[in-house]
Motif scaffolding. Structure first.
Motif, mmCIF file in Angstrom:
data_model
loop_
_atom_site.group_PDB
_atom_site.id
_atom_site.type_symbol
_atom_site.label_atom_id
_atom_site.label_comp_id
_atom_site.label_asym_id
_atom_site.label_seq_id
_atom_site.Cartn_x
_atom_site.Cartn_y
_atom_site.Cartn_z
ATOM 1 N N LYS A 178 0.809 -1.218 0.000
ATOM 2 C CA LYS A 178 0.000 0.000 0.000
ATOM 3 C C LYS A 178 0.845 1.271 0.000
ATOM 4 C CE LYS A 178 -2.142 1.135 3.811
ATOM 5 N NZ LYS A 178 -3.093 1.142 4.943
ATOM 6 N N LYS A 179 1.974 1.246 0.681
ATOM 7 C CA LYS A 179 2.821 2.429 0.792
ATOM 8 C C LYS A 179 3.915 2.477 -0.274
ATOM 9 C CE LYS A 179 0.779 3.863 4.577
ATOM 10 N NZ LYS A 179 0.022 5.132 4.655
ATOM 11 N N ARG A 180 3.867 1.572 -1.237
ATOM 12 C CA ARG A 180 4.830 1.519 -2.347
ATOM 13 C C ARG A 180 6.277 1.479 -1.844
ATOM 14 N NH1 ARG A 180 3.491 2.088 -7.298
ATOM 15 N NH2 ARG A 180 5.453 3.156 -7.862
ATOM 16 N N VAL A 181 6.499 0.560 -0.915
ATOM 17 C CA VAL A 181 7.825 0.400 -0.325
ATOM 18 C C VAL A 181 8.809 -0.161 -1.340
ATOM 19 C CG1 VAL A 181 9.144 -0.909 1.395
ATOM 20 C CG2 VAL A 181 6.975 0.186 2.033
ATOM 21 N N LEU A 182 8.430 -1.218 -2.050
ATOM 22 C CA LEU A 182 9.356 -1.848 -2.994
ATOM 23 C C LEU A 182 9.719 -0.927 -4.159
ATOM 24 C CD1 LEU A 182 8.023 -5.532 -3.036
ATOM 25 C CD2 LEU A 182 9.892 -4.550 -1.703
ATOM 26 N N PRO A 183 8.762 -0.265 -4.806
ATOM 27 C CA PRO A 183 9.151 0.666 -5.885
ATOM 28 C C PRO A 183 10.065 1.790 -5.410
ATOM 29 C CG PRO A 183 6.798 0.187 -5.991
ATOM 30 C CD PRO A 183 7.299 -0.407 -4.712
ATOM 31 N N ALA A 184 9.949 2.180 -4.129
ATOM 32 C CA ALA A 184 10.762 3.285 -3.621
ATOM 33 C C ALA A 184 12.255 2.995 -3.718
ATOM 34 C CB ALA A 184 10.387 3.582 -2.166
ATOM 35 N N PHE A 185 12.630 1.718 -3.670
ATOM 36 C CA PHE A 185 14.050 1.363 -3.734
ATOM 37 C C PHE A 185 14.538 1.111 -5.167
ATOM 38 C CE2 PHE A 185 13.045 0.084 0.694
ATOM 39 C CZ PHE A 185 13.975 0.886 1.340
ATOM 40 N N GLU A 186 13.618 1.156 -6.122
ATOM 41 C CA GLU A 186 14.009 0.917 -7.515
ATOM 42 C C GLU A 186 14.064 2.210 -8.336
ATOM 43 O OE1 GLU A 186 14.902 -2.187 -8.142
ATOM 44 O OE2 GLU A 186 14.151 -2.830 -6.190
ATOM 45 N N GLU A 187 13.401 3.259 -7.855
ATOM 46 C CA GLU A 187 13.205 4.458 -8.670
ATOM 47 C C GLU A 187 14.517 5.167 -9.027
ATOM 48 O OE1 GLU A 187 10.456 6.602 -6.274
ATOM 49 O OE2 GLU A 187 8.701 5.418 -6.937
ATOM 50 N N ARG A 188 15.502 5.145 -8.133
ATOM 51 C CA ARG A 188 16.767 5.834 -8.406
ATOM 52 C C ARG A 188 17.935 4.851 -8.257
ATOM 53 N NH1 ARG A 188 17.117 11.270 -5.044
ATOM 54 N NH2 ARG A 188 18.861 11.584 -6.485
ATOM 55 N N LEU A 189 17.702 3.650 -8.736
ATOM 56 C CA LEU A 189 18.711 2.592 -8.607
ATOM 57 C C LEU A 189 20.033 2.982 -9.258
ATOM 58 C CD1 LEU A 189 19.661 -0.259 -7.929
ATOM 59 C CD2 LEU A 189 18.485 -1.071 -9.990
ATOM 60 N N LYS A 190 19.966 3.667 -10.404
ATOM 61 C CA LYS A 190 21.179 4.022 -11.138
ATOM 62 C C LYS A 190 22.153 4.825 -10.269
ATOM 63 C CE LYS A 190 22.752 6.401 -15.321
ATOM 64 N NZ LYS A 190 22.344 7.198 -16.512
ATOM 65 N N ASP A 191 21.598 5.675 -9.390
ATOM 66 C CA ASP A 191 22.426 6.509 -8.512
ATOM 67 C C ASP A 191 22.612 5.880 -7.130
ATOM 68 O OD1 ASP A 191 22.657 8.532 -10.450
ATOM 69 O OD2 ASP A 191 20.698 9.335 -9.880
ATOM 70 N N VAL A 192 22.118 4.649 -6.973
ATOM 71 C CA VAL A 192 22.130 3.976 -5.651
ATOM 72 C C VAL A 192 21.572 4.937 -4.601
ATOM 73 C CG1 VAL A 192 23.468 2.434 -4.171
ATOM 74 C CG2 VAL A 192 24.316 2.955 -6.453
ATOM 75 N N ALA A 193 20.466 5.571 -4.956
ATOM 76 C CA ALA A 193 19.843 6.599 -4.114
ATOM 77 C C ALA A 193 18.573 6.026 -3.486
ATOM 78 C CB ALA A 193 19.519 7.834 -4.947
ATOM 79 N N PHE A 194 18.621 5.761 -2.187
ATOM 80 C CA PHE A 194 17.521 5.085 -1.495
ATOM 81 C C PHE A 194 16.883 5.999 -0.449
ATOM 82 C CE2 PHE A 194 20.455 1.324 -2.314
ATOM 83 C CZ PHE A 194 19.804 0.963 -3.487
#
Length: 766
Positions: free
Chosen positions: A645-661
């Motif tokens: 519901k809180k989109r936890v998993l997509p949050a760690f993929e959105e800026r993967l290129k910059d390893v930005a979590f």
């Protein structure tokens, strides 16, 4: 000479050299991270984490100059200079966060990126004369991404390394500052000894068990758990009906599996504290207090008993910080929220989950709105950290479509369907729609019956109807308890009508009717449950109306149970309170749908009740294993994106290129229990009143407040404000709130009253 920590000695002869501290932390962190093949990262983080202390400003601070010094940014800035983006970023997160917590990567304006972009004014270059930092540029984590969630895998790896660093830092600092305290750590018995204790306990238990079909099946379950323990670490399911002895059988699996594969510890993760207390008591009886940590919001080391109480308390308190103990019993909330936390105190223990056996008891209670992130974390522990996870329940959730092929559970039991039939003790009937007056009449026809409803308000109203005596009449009189001693009696009062009405209300309460809900503090509920069990054992009249809190972890046995329509897993749990001991050929479970407005389910409950109704329509036996499987299949299909519901998993993929979590953002939204409630302390008995008096006298609420956990009731913020406005509560240290008008606001029958006044009349609202 550069120092990490100081003492009172002015000659500095016993101060801790900074080089010694950095090398100690590097060695400890490397040892922890070796469990998941990350020792090089662990070692580098230990060397770099405090190099900011090489600055003249920090050394002056140790000398007593009152200045603030940022010593945790330097190591991260140095990592950024030394390594490529991937290696650097992992170290940046954990080094900058080793005191304040993991930061969002953020932007140049805020977060980790902003912090590392600031010019660092202190000169810490002296570290180069004492510390040789390893080259990590060719080091890559040995990670296997699950369901192609590469960002989640790297973020999880970062959090595990963070755990290694902060625990290592705490341990070395503690060893220097408080060596006596440090001495108590790790003094637990070996698993070889614990294995022998358990084996002896089970031999006695099995040899003295009566010879009957149920005990034969329990023995088979136990033996199958030992047999499957030989398999390699992976994800398992354990499908055992209520009464099948899954607590001890799953422990047999865990011990044998740990011994076979040289694993480190055993964790039991349980949804409710009521079940935790039962299981922890069993494990303490078998293994000894010093080897079992019960860790949840109600946990208090002061309550642990042993020959040397002070030592036992200290060991358990220390173990609660980092879970360095053979057996841990904890809650879903403590376990999963820690896995997604950014806080040092919660993350410190995470590295001790590597190479462990993790048993999820009552696994159907995994929170649906966070199900995908929870499963992703469990999968990481299995695939990348060498752990085994056992999904243990009578109503096995259908998780196959949500799990990667590599972690689909292996069933421990040879024939779950055969076990279901063997332990089947109830017949389920669907009553359809029913009013409370008709439902109350049905309940009164039973000598002993339990009715479980979906809301507190329904429980309150149904209890009020059910508890009215049919043999009592209101003739402008209010009758006292003494009048109940007469078979036939009339009482006439001289005062106004309200006196008569109130006295009548007391008399007309049935002594055999009980209400249970979270409006009652745990101590109050336990008292009522004891009374209920005594009546059931004697065969006396006993009718109980409860919310769903009675469905798990309460060992109680009624010949008949009524359940408001809900999810099939809840109906199965309710049926576990019916004919539990198998004394009848078959118990009766009735499922109904209330026609009352206050009996209507909430939005979420309405949805699962609708799916439950579909399963009832499709299956002759809605509690059968195929029906349960179909229920969860429908539920997860209906939920869709709501499973995260809180989109936890997509949050760690959105800026993967910059390893930005976004570590901080995720931690803030990952709350299995919504935080819009406040706890009210109920002075229910003399013990509670005595503790409050001690707090007021000493001014030390933190010392005693855990002892009051059994006396709390959670209320929503709006109700809390209403109680404040009514001057019904007082505060201690502006953190703890106590109900001071017990007689006006708390009922022995139903617990905390939500009150509204209208022309001096009292209206009860559930």
């Amino acid at each position: 000479m550069y120092y990490a920590h100081s003492t009172d000695r002015q000659d500095k002869s016993d101060w801790q050299p900074l080089k010694v501290h950095l090398e100690n932390v590097a060695d400890i962190a490397s040892g922890f991270s070796r469990e998941f093949n990350a020792e090089q990262f662990g070692y580098a983080s230990g060397l770099l984490h405090d190099i900011g202390k090489y600055s003249p400003e920090f050394q002056r601070r140790l000398d007593g100059v009152k200045i603030r010094v940022d010593h945790s940014t330097a190591g991260a800035q140095e990592a950024r200079k030394l390594y490529g983006i991937f290696q650097s970023r992992i170290l940046e997160y954990i080094i900058t966060g080793h005191h304040g917590g993991l930061l969002n990567y953020g932007t140049k304006e805020c977060g980790l990126d902003e912090r590392l972009s600031r010019p660092f004014l202190s000169d810490y270059s002296a570290y180069k004369s004492e510390i040789l930092v390893p080259d990590l540029n060719k080091v890559r984590p040995s990670l296997t991404p699950i369901n192609n969630k590469i960002g989640f895998a790297i973020s999880f790896y970062t959090r595990m390394l963070f755990s290694c660093l902060v625990d290592a830092d705490f341990l070395d600092t503690e060893r220097f500052i408080s060596p006596d305290k440090s001495y108590f750590r790790g003094q637990h018995e070996s698993f070889d000894k614990l294995f022998t204790k358990f084996d002896n306990y089970m031999k006695t238990k099995l040899s003295t068990a009566a010879e009957n079909s149920i005990n034969r099946y329990r023995r088979e379950i136990y033996e199958q758990c030992i047999e499957k323990a030989e398999l390699p670490p992976q994800m398992f399911s354990l499908t055992v009906p209520t009464g099948g002895g899954k607590t001890l059988s799953s422990m047999a699996f865990a011990l044998n599996h740990l011994k076979k594969h040289n694993l480190n510890r055993i964790l039991y993760v349980i949804p409710y504290t009521s079940i935790i207390e039962q299981n922890a008591d069993i494990f303490r009886e078998i293994f000894g207090n010093q080897n079992v940590l019960e860790h949840h919001s109600n946990y208090d080391p002061k309550n642990e008993k042993s020959e040397n109480t002070d030592v036992a308390q200290e060991k358990l308190k220390l173990s609660s910080e980092n879970w360095d103990i053979p057996i841990i019993v904890t809650t879903n909330v403590q376990f999963f929220e820690s896995l997604f936390s950014n806080r040092v105190s919660r993350c410190r223990k995470l590295h001790n989950l590597a190479k462990s056996v993790i048993i999820l008891d009552e696994a159907q209670m995994l929170p649906t709105s966070f199900l995908k992130p929870c499963l992703a974390a469990l999968s990481e522990l299995v695939v990348n950290y060498g752990s085994t996870v056992v999904i243990c329940t009578a109503t096995q959730p259908n998780l196959n479509e949500l799990l990667d092929q590599r972690v689909k559970p292996v069933e421990i039991i040879h024939s779950p369907q055969e076990l279901y039939e063997a332990f089947r003790r109830v017949h389920v009937a669907d009553l359809g729609d029913i009013s409370d007056s008709d439902l109350s009449a049905r309940l009164k026809a039973h000598n002993q019956v339990l009715c479980i409803v979906n809301t507190r308000k329904h429980a309150q109203n149904l209890y009020e109807q059910l508890s009215k005596s049919d043999n009592c009449y209101h003739l402008s009189a209010r009758l006292s308890a003494k009048l109940k001693a007469h078979k036939q009696v009339r009482c006439i009062v001289n005062t106004r009508r309200k006196h008569a009405q109130n006295l009548y209300g007391q008399l007309s309460k049935s002594n055999s009717c009980y209400h249970l809900s979270a409006r009652m503090c745990p101590v109050h509920r336990r008292k009522k449950l004891k009374e209920i069990k005594d009546l059931l054992r004697k065969g006396a009249e006993c009718r109980v109306v409860s919310t769903q809190l009675i469905e798990a972890g309460v060992d109680i046995d009624f010949p008949a149970v009524y359940r408001a329509m809900s999810g099939i897993d809840s109906v199965c749990q309710a049926s576990g309170r019916c004919n539990r001991e198998g004394k009848l050929a078959s118990g009766e479970v009735y499922v109904f749908r209330s026609t009352e407005d206050y009996g209507k389910a909430t939005h979420w409950q309405s949805r699962i009740a609708e799916i439950g109704s579909m399963v009832f329509d499709e299956w002759d036996d809605p509690l059968s294993l195929p029906a349960v499987d179909r229920y969860f299949e429908k539920l997860y299909s209906y939920e869709g994106d709501g499973l995260d519901k809180k989109r936890v998993l997509p949050a760690f993929e959105e800026r993967l290129k910059d390893v930005a979590f976004p570590f901080e953002d995720v931690a803030n939204v990952f709350n299995l229990i919504e935080n819009d409630t406040r706890d009210i302390i109920i002075l229910y008995d003399e013990k509670a009143r005595s503790i409050i008096k001690q707090i007021q006298q000493t001014g030390l609420p933190g010392k005693y407040i855990r002892n009051l956990q059994g006396y709390t009731v959670s209320v929503y913020v709006e109700e809390f404000k209403a109680l404040e406005k009514s001057n019904a509560i007082f505060s201690i240290d502006d953190r703890f709130f106590v109900l001071k008008k017990l007689d006006d606001y708390y009922s022995e029958d139903t617990g905390l009253l939500n009150r509204k006044y209208n022309d001096d009349d009292l209206l009860l609202i559930a």
